[in-house]
Design an enzyme around this catalytic site. Sequence first.
Site, PDB file in Angstrom:
ATOM      1  N   ASN A 137       0.938  -1.192  -0.005  1.00 51.41           N
ATOM      2  CA  ASN A 137       0.000  -0.292   0.198  1.00 51.41           C
ATOM      3  C   ASN A 137       0.941   1.387  -0.176  1.00 51.41           C
ATOM      4  OD1 ASN A 137       1.027   0.037   2.583  1.00 51.41           O
ATOM      5  ND2 ASN A 137      -0.924  -0.031   3.785  1.00 51.41           N
ATOM      6  N   HIS A 153       3.363   1.891   2.104  1.00 52.88           N
ATOM      7  CA  HIS A 153       3.805   2.462   3.546  1.00 52.88           C
ATOM      8  C   HIS A 153       5.233   2.358   3.561  1.00 52.88           C
ATOM      9  CE1 HIS A 153       2.899  -1.483   5.793  1.00 52.88           C
ATOM     10  NE2 HIS A 153       4.222  -1.728   5.291  1.00 52.88           N
ATOM     11  N   GLU A 209       1.403   4.832   7.382  1.00 55.76           N
ATOM     12  CA  GLU A 209       0.424   4.270   6.516  1.00 55.76           C
ATOM     13  C   GLU A 209      -0.158   5.354   5.633  1.00 55.76           C
ATOM     14  OE1 GLU A 209      -0.023   1.168   6.489  1.00 55.76           O
ATOM     15  OE2 GLU A 209      -0.522   0.137   8.150  1.00 55.76           O
TER      16      GLU A 209
HETATM   17  C1  F6R Z   1       9.032  -3.088   8.766  1.00 55.69           C
HETATM   18  C2  F6R Z   1       8.734  -1.900   7.738  1.00 55.69           C
HETATM   19  C3  F6R Z   1       7.645  -2.120   6.794  1.00 55.69           C
HETATM   20  C4  F6R Z   1       8.069  -3.345   5.701  1.00 55.69           C
HETATM   21  C5  F6R Z   1       7.046  -3.266   4.792  1.00 55.69           C
HETATM   22  C6  F6R Z   1       7.215  -4.449   3.680  1.00 55.69           C
HETATM   23  O1  F6R Z   1      10.271  -2.762   9.465  1.00 55.69           O
HETATM   24  O2  F6R Z   1       9.610  -0.884   7.818  1.00 55.69           O
HETATM   25  O3  F6R Z   1       7.430  -0.900   6.104  1.00 55.69           O
HETATM   26  O4  F6R Z   1       9.154  -2.880   4.993  1.00 55.69           O
HETATM   27  O5  F6R Z   1       5.958  -3.660   5.400  1.00 55.69           O
HETATM   28  O6  F6R Z   1       7.160  -5.734   4.222  1.00 55.69           O
HETATM   29  P1  F6R Z   1       7.769  -6.951   3.394  1.00 55.69           P
HETATM   30  O7  F6R Z   1       9.341  -6.936   3.249  1.00 55.69           O
HETATM   31  O8  F6R Z   1       7.466  -8.223   4.591  1.00 55.69           O
HETATM   32  O9  F6R Z   1       7.038  -7.113   2.273  1.00 55.69           O
END
Ligand code: F6R
Length: 240
Positions: free
Chosen positions: A136, A138, A143
């Site tokens: 999304n 973030h 968010e």
């Molecule tokens: C976690 C973080 C989040 C992740 C994101 C992607 O510390 O900063 O922004 O980078 O949610 O997560 P994955 O890598 O599991 O797809």
Amino acid sequence: MKIIRCKNYEEMSREAAKIVEAVVALKNDAVLGFATGSTPEGLYANLAADCKAGKADFSKTITVNLDEYCGLAADHPQSYRYFMNDKLFNHINIDMNNTHLPNGKAADLPAEAARYEKEVAALGYADLQVLGVGHNGHIGFNEPDSFLVQDTHVTDLTEDTIDANSRFFESANEVPKQALTMGIGTIMHAKKIILLASGANKRDAIATLFNGKVDPMSPVTVLNLHHDVTLLCDDEAWPL
Ligand code: F6R
């Protein structure tokens, strides 16, 4: 923005490790900003292997993490402190006292957010910040919303993020509903940023970044305003 397009996850992880290790080689007490989640696991495995092989030295390195779930203690297997110890810190020659994450179990969470912001600022912010991106858009747990928050803060996770992260928990009900996260300002203070994107479910988020517009409904787009961002993107996440 500099772009390193990689064939696959393995190549992306290797290229990211080269950048992290170059920063540490130039400045052995560098402040590294780390992320959790699936994306940086390959990077951390490379750093651990290179440290074991004597090719990287983290003895003076300082780390700050982007975020932590509210309500999870450091020894909870799904806490980000546990993740970092398990995937990286326990396998490299880092001084654990130099590794910093927000405390998700703090009694006063807004006070903990303010304390962590001060701690990161006192370290001079990250020399290099590693970022993943949510599907999304973030970054950290900033968010999509109608506005962006500057400093470390307590945030409500969106249903989307709770769904996406439920793969690490027994059920979606167990995913904490709130997190402590660096703010967009904290992240943007980093002197250098690498953004890692792997897999088709990141394509839309990367497409919003390539639009060139800064849209709080896709927080990753704020990186268009930073002077030193490198995107490492594998073929599946490549949106063009
Ligand atoms: C976690 C973080 C989040 C992740 C994101 C992607 O510390 O900063 O922004 O980078 O949610 O997560 P994955 O890598 O599991 O797809």
